[in-house]
Write an enzyme that holds these catalytic residues in place. Structure first.
Site, mmCIF file in Angstrom:
data_model
loop_
_atom_site.group_PDB
_atom_site.id
_atom_site.type_symbol
_atom_site.label_atom_id
_atom_site.label_comp_id
_atom_site.label_asym_id
_atom_site.label_seq_id
_atom_site.Cartn_x
_atom_site.Cartn_y
_atom_site.Cartn_z
ATOM 1 N N HIS A 156 0.818 -1.221 0.000
ATOM 2 C CA HIS A 156 0.000 0.000 0.000
ATOM 3 C C HIS A 156 0.854 1.275 0.000
ATOM 4 C CE1 HIS A 156 0.473 0.082 4.515
ATOM 5 N NE2 HIS A 156 0.440 1.378 4.285
ATOM 6 N N ASP A 213 -0.648 -7.458 1.529
ATOM 7 C CA ASP A 213 -0.031 -6.133 1.588
ATOM 8 C C ASP A 213 1.480 -6.271 1.724
ATOM 9 O OD1 ASP A 213 0.341 -3.438 1.737
ATOM 10 O OD2 ASP A 213 -0.439 -3.216 3.779
ATOM 11 N N SER A 317 4.424 2.403 8.096
ATOM 12 C CA SER A 317 4.003 1.373 7.151
ATOM 13 C C SER A 317 5.189 0.879 6.333
ATOM 14 C CB SER A 317 2.948 1.935 6.197
ATOM 15 O OG SER A 317 1.741 2.195 6.873
#
Length: 369
Positions: A156, A213, A317
């Protein structure tokens, strides 16, 4: 383990499984079914069958089942064709030869817990991603160096229509401070390396928006490794051998997360510190974790960590969740920071981390010379 080896050698006679001598990742199990060729220690169903053979509690034809499952050899040890529905088996592919022999070794073992500044040299595999978001070039996500040419991150972090990834920075510790020095020791300048290719998982956002992901970044040139400041992390190719515990025993382990993400618990406020932050998180399944896991078709696709008021947050992330082997000599990346609650670090909430072990076959098969 020598007893396992002896028994497995016995069952290798008249091998009939559809894998070639190069130990390719995929193998045929008969009846149109397929699996992954790897060590029996990575395949719970067949490992259990071998245990039961040893204790004379195995069902009829167990010996024949194991013999038909043999799909190749590594160092004269038989490999088995593990069904896709079982734990992903270790992959033997050309990409595995590209993994560094020296990995996961940090020159600093005395770390601080509780979301504090990380010491210089504590996490030499940390990577910062730089890209363009809303027309502005900025630091976007974290990542982890797994070889001199590849970085592992979250899928992502790359969206061609919203976010591009232009380069990565390795060997960084404190932003806007060069050189990084601590107790009279100074690091070499960080390296900014263009990204040659982004390899997102082909099933990212399928069948759920946060599924699969995970992504690989191939660098345009190799990172210059440094024994103190730039070291790739290890991949858990064989968790029982590498870490000293199996995938099922991940629960209860203490893991480390690090990054330059926001330290604000307020979802509307982004506060990034210059210095790399670190936090120790337990890998546990709380009720909150089960809620986050509901969209995933296979619960093993992700790990849950935290719940004690400590957490990763926005900007973290793509960064790694790591554990050390039992003797504390090497660090292995077991998770990639994916997503979590809207408010970071609230007690009894957790973060979701893509389970690296689940995707180990995909990772290695995408490594190229």
């Amino acid at each position: 383990m020598w007893r396992f080896a002896a028994m497995m050698i016995m069952v290798t006679a008249m091998v009939t499984v559809g894998c070639d001598a190069h130990h390719i990742a995929r193998c045929a199990r008969g009846g149109g079914r397929h699996g992954a060729c790897g060590h029996i220690t990575d395949c719970p169903p067949l490992l259990s069958l071998l245990h039961r053979l040893r204790t004379a509690t195995a069902p009829p034809h167990a010996f024949q089942i194991l013999r038909r499952s043999v799909c190749g050899y590594e160092n004269n040890f038989p490999l088995v064709c593990c069904p896709d529905s079982a734990s992903p088996a270790r992959v033997l592919s050309p990409g595995r030869s590209l993994l560094p022999a020296r990995c996961g070794i940090s020159s600093l073992t005395d770390r601080i817990i509780d979301g504090e500044d990380a010491k210089l040299m504590a996490w030499p595999w940390m990577v910062l991603l730089r890209g363009t978001m809303n027309g502005v070039s900025q630091w976007t996500c974290g990542g982890v160096l797994i070889s001199e040419r590849y970085v592992l991150t979250a899928a992502h972090c790359y969206n061609p229509s919203l976010v591009t990834i232009e380069s990565v920075r390795v060997g960084e510790h404190t932003l806007h401070q060069h050189p990084d020095c601590e107790l009279g020791i100074c690091a070499p300048p960080p390296q900014d390396i263009p990204v040659e290719r982004v390899i997102s998982h082909p099933d990212y956002e399928k069948p759920c928006t946060t599924c699969n992901d995970i992504a690989l970044l191939r660098l345009a040139r190799p990172a210059i490794l440094n024994p103190f400041h730039v070291v790739p992390v290890c991949l858990p190719v064989n968790p029982q051998q590498d870490l000293g515990f199996t995938e099922q025993e991940f629960l209860g382990q203490q893991a480390w997360a690090a990054g330059w993400g926001s330290i604000s618990r307020d979802s509307l406020t982004f506060v990034r510190l210059n210095t790399l932050q670190q936090v120790q998180l337990p890998i546990v399944d709380l009720p909150f974790c089960e809620i986050l896991r509901k969209p995933y078709p296979d619960r093993r696709m992700v790990l849950c960590a935290g719940g004690n008021g400590k957490d990763t947050c926005r900007g973290d992330s793509g960064g790694p969740l790591t554990v050390t082997n039992k003797v504390g000599t090497r660090s292995y990346v077991v998770g990639i920071t994916s997503h979590g609650p809207r408010e970071c670090g609230i007690t009894n909430t957790q973060g979701i981390y893509t389970n690296v072990l689940y995707y180990i076959s995909w990772i290695i098969s995408n490594l190229q010379p």
